[in-house]
Scaffold this active site. Structure first.
Site, PDB file in Angstrom:
ATOM      1  N   SER A 143     -60.312  -7.986  24.923  1.00 21.25           N
ATOM      2  CA  SER A 143     -60.887  -8.923  24.033  1.00 21.25           C
ATOM      3  C   SER A 143     -60.003  -8.425  22.725  1.00 21.25           C
ATOM      4  O   SER A 143     -59.231  -7.605  22.619  1.00 21.25           O
ATOM      5  CB  SER A 143     -62.317  -8.363  23.599  1.00 21.25           C
ATOM      6  N   TYR A 156     -69.002  -2.342  22.526  1.00 26.02           N
ATOM      7  CA  TYR A 156     -68.200  -3.502  23.035  1.00 26.02           C
ATOM      8  C   TYR A 156     -66.454  -2.955  22.719  1.00 26.02           C
ATOM      9  O   TYR A 156     -65.651  -3.169  23.414  1.00 26.02           O
ATOM     10  CB  TYR A 156     -68.467  -4.670  22.533  1.00 26.02           C
TER      11      TYR A 156
END
Length: 281
Positions: A143, A156
């Protein structure tokens, strides 16, 4: 995706392949002539997707945090389609959210298991299988939160940085075996996972992503799948240890501040403006 990539008759396992970026990757791979195992915990969605794609796709219920399930997905793929040539680590969750001061260790561990341990297990066992057959390609979904801070929840963000680190480290070892290891780093993408941030309203998340995009595009799973297919294919035969960022330029383009649209001039020291080129010292 335009054109064809050399992926016909490849055997690829896609974790998290029942929805979102994983499902788009499965669909794109079968369209290119690959055989694909959908390794996902979402049984109903996974079976439905496999049935819709015909004999080139097969569902294997997989908890990506369990080592025995990862091994079983490889065994299933090789039993039905032959030696695996590709592996995609696409399973993901948003995971723990909130202040670092209030995040519980349990929430942290659960998030890291899905986002990091699963990638370690996927690379470990995919590489073991590929070594026996002379090579292959592995792609993991990171990401843009793995590139800089402030773009995702704390755990995350940590996990996605870890995916990129492991991609580089594994590539340095496995290149000698003919195994390429790469990652993609999507920006905001319209998926069921991101839609959950708006209570499942895909139209709302689509507009939010479009409005934040320097290109004015609501990135869709198919946009990320195109990058994954490139990295899996022989078109990327000289690419390993790389993270392909697919984010419409969010991590490289800052908002315009007038420098590109202002009248031509040279900004000098405090308060002084000139339409002349500065003299060389």
């Amino acid at each position: 995706m335009d054109g064809n990539l050399p992926l016909s008759d490849h055997c690829v396992v896609v974790t998290g392949g029942a929805s979102g970026i994983g499902a788009a990757t499965v669909q794109a791979l079968t369209a290119q002539g690959s055989h694909v195992v959908i390794a996902d915990i979402q049984q109903e969605a996974g079976i439905a997707l496999a049935e819709s794609l015909g004999p080139r796709a097969l569902f294997c219920k997989t908890d990506v945090t369990r080592e025995e399930d990862i091994v079983a997905a490889i065994t299933t793929a090789e039993r039905h389609f032959g030696p695996i040539t590709g592996w995609v680590n696409s399973a993901g969750v948003i995971g723990a959210v909130g202040s670092i001061m209030e995040t519980t260790v349990t929430a942290f561990d659960q998030t890291m298991a899905v986002l990091c341990r699963s990638v370690f297990l996927g690379i470990k066992h995919a590489a073991t299988a590929m070594k026996a057959h002379g090579g292959g390609a592995i792609v993991s979904v990171s990401s843009i939160a793995g590139l800089m801070g402030g773009l995702g929840p704390h755990t995350y963000t940590m996990a996605k940085h870890g995916v990129i680190g492991l991609t580089r480290s594994a590539a340095s070892e496995l290149s000698a075996l003919g195994i390429r290891v790469n990652a993609v780093a999507p920006g905001g993408t319209v998926t069921p996972m991101t839609a959950a941030l708006t209570g499942g309203d895909s139209a709302l998340i689509s507009e939010a992503i479009r409005s934040a995009s320097p290109l004015g595009i609501a990135c869709m799973p198919e946009d990320i799948a195109g990058g994954i297919l490139y990295l899996l294919s022989d078109a990327a035969r000289n690419v390993t240890g790389h993270t392909l960022t697919i984010d419409a330029g969010i991590t490289t383009c800052t908002p315009q501040m007038g420098f590109h649209t202002d009248s031509p001039q040279v900004l000098l020291h405090a308060g002084q403006r000139s339409d002349q080129e500065p003299q060389q010292a």
